[in-house]
Design an enzyme around this catalytic site. Structure first.
Site, PDB file in Angstrom:
ATOM      1  N   ASP A  13      16.238  22.617  52.183  1.00 41.63           N
ATOM      2  CA  ASP A  13      16.499  23.784  51.332  1.00 41.63           C
ATOM      3  C   ASP A  13      16.570  23.291  49.882  1.00 41.63           C
ATOM      4  O   ASP A  13      17.631  22.910  49.405  1.00 41.63           O
ATOM      5  CB  ASP A  13      17.827  24.439  51.737  1.00 41.63           C
ATOM      6  CG  ASP A  13      18.167  25.630  50.861  1.00 41.63           C
ATOM      7  OD1 ASP A  13      17.241  26.343  50.446  1.00 41.63           O
ATOM      8  OD2 ASP A  13      19.367  25.845  50.591  1.00 41.63           O
ATOM      9  N   GLU A  73      11.969  26.924  53.307  1.00 40.74           N
ATOM     10  CA  GLU A  73      11.908  28.361  53.041  1.00 40.74           C
ATOM     11  C   GLU A  73      11.001  28.624  51.848  1.00 40.74           C
ATOM     12  O   GLU A  73      10.933  27.813  50.927  1.00 40.74           O
ATOM     13  CB  GLU A  73      13.311  28.899  52.714  1.00 40.74           C
ATOM     14  CG  GLU A  73      13.921  29.648  53.855  1.00 40.74           C
ATOM     15  CD  GLU A  73      15.190  30.404  53.464  1.00 40.74           C
ATOM     16  OE1 GLU A  73      15.277  30.903  52.324  1.00 40.74           O
ATOM     17  OE2 GLU A  73      16.082  30.476  54.307  1.00 40.74           O
ATOM     18  N   ASP A 145      24.237  24.818  51.954  1.00 44.49           N
ATOM     19  CA  ASP A 145      22.856  24.397  51.725  1.00 44.49           C
ATOM     20  C   ASP A 145      22.313  23.577  52.891  1.00 44.49           C
ATOM     21  O   ASP A 145      21.132  23.670  53.235  1.00 44.49           O
ATOM     22  CB  ASP A 145      22.738  23.625  50.409  1.00 44.49           C
ATOM     23  CG  ASP A 145      23.007  24.536  49.219  1.00 44.49           C
ATOM     24  OD1 ASP A 145      22.191  25.443  48.978  1.00 44.49           O
ATOM     25  OD2 ASP A 145      24.042  24.377  48.564  1.00 44.49           O
TER      26      ASP A 145
END
Lengths: 165, 165
Positions: A13, A73, A145
């Site tokens: 991430d 992502e 995170d």
């Protein structure tokens, strides 16, 4: 008897400040947590120092765990443009680092990731943390995170896109 | 007698498709063109391949020319968000590559660059190309992205920011 795992996935991430990472193993429908953590360059670092720190710590995680695939992502568009640009610069280095080491990188939308771990796309951050903890049988909630990184790794384990970025 | 140059500058114009570069030498107020070019990854390349191509070609330019400083334009915000993100990802790898080789990277706004080469901040792309050709005594107009890279190198030669990114 030791179980053989047939796929090791690194979820990342990338953030403008903190970059979370999480490694899982997939064996059929069974998922196993390997490790997770967060890369936090010193506050007030120059961007160039942030990128070097990120590269070296990511290389260390990859060398330690040997993932066969990386999952990220998509970038979330709804933030202010300065932090969007900073996050994208970080993300470019993340993709380069993995690709340069020969590991294919796959992308998932936030909707796909939340569906994969919580079951629906509008889940809150805390729900993602709790589901990641449950799915991977963790003793405690992973930090936000790292949880997002584990979530995208779980998404990759379940959906496996064909085409890397 | 060979002139000794005291500063070699690499200007880079990182783009979502083409990345221009240009190297100049500065000796007092005298500027000398060294080389320029454009990095064009194969069309329809995956982003990961674009970043690897960019990294290796940029390393080759740096190894060939040995610049002491790198200059970049700030990202232009007025474009659509997809190409902004792609450009920022490319830019992150450009900054990482230079910083990892120990070369400080400096940023200038488009306004500063145009002022430095044309004299005012609203100059057209073609005026930048023509002024770069004149300032560096080139035989022909450099291609647009290489001209932008040479322009930011000229800006660095004239204004020298104190703080790298």
């Amino acid at each position: 008897m030791t179980k053989a795992y047939n796929l090791r996935i690194l979820g990342i991430d990338p953030g403008s400040i903190i970059t979370g990472y999480g490694v899982i193993d997939k064996n059929g429908n069974y998922l196993r947590h390997v490790l997770h953590g967060e890369i936090k360059p010193p506050k007030d670092s120059l961007l160039s120092q942030v990128l070097i720190c990120l590269y070296s710590q990511l290389c260390a995680v990859i060398a330690e765990t040997g993932p066969q695939a990386v999952a990220l992502e998509n970038i979330f568009y709804g933030k202010n443009v300065r932090s969007l640009i900073r996050q994208a610069q970080v993300r470019g280095v993340v993709i380069f680092t993995c690709a340069d080491l020969g590991i294919p990188v796959f992308e998932y939308s936030p909707l796909e990731v939340k569906k994969a771990v919580v079951g629906y796309g509008r889940a809150e951050k805390r729900q993602v943390q709790m589901m990641v903890k449950a799915i991977l049988k963790l003793d405690s909630l992973p930090p936000a995170d790292a949880a997002d990184a584990l979530a995208v790794a779980v998404c990759q384990a379940n959906f496996m896109k064909e085409q890397p970025v």
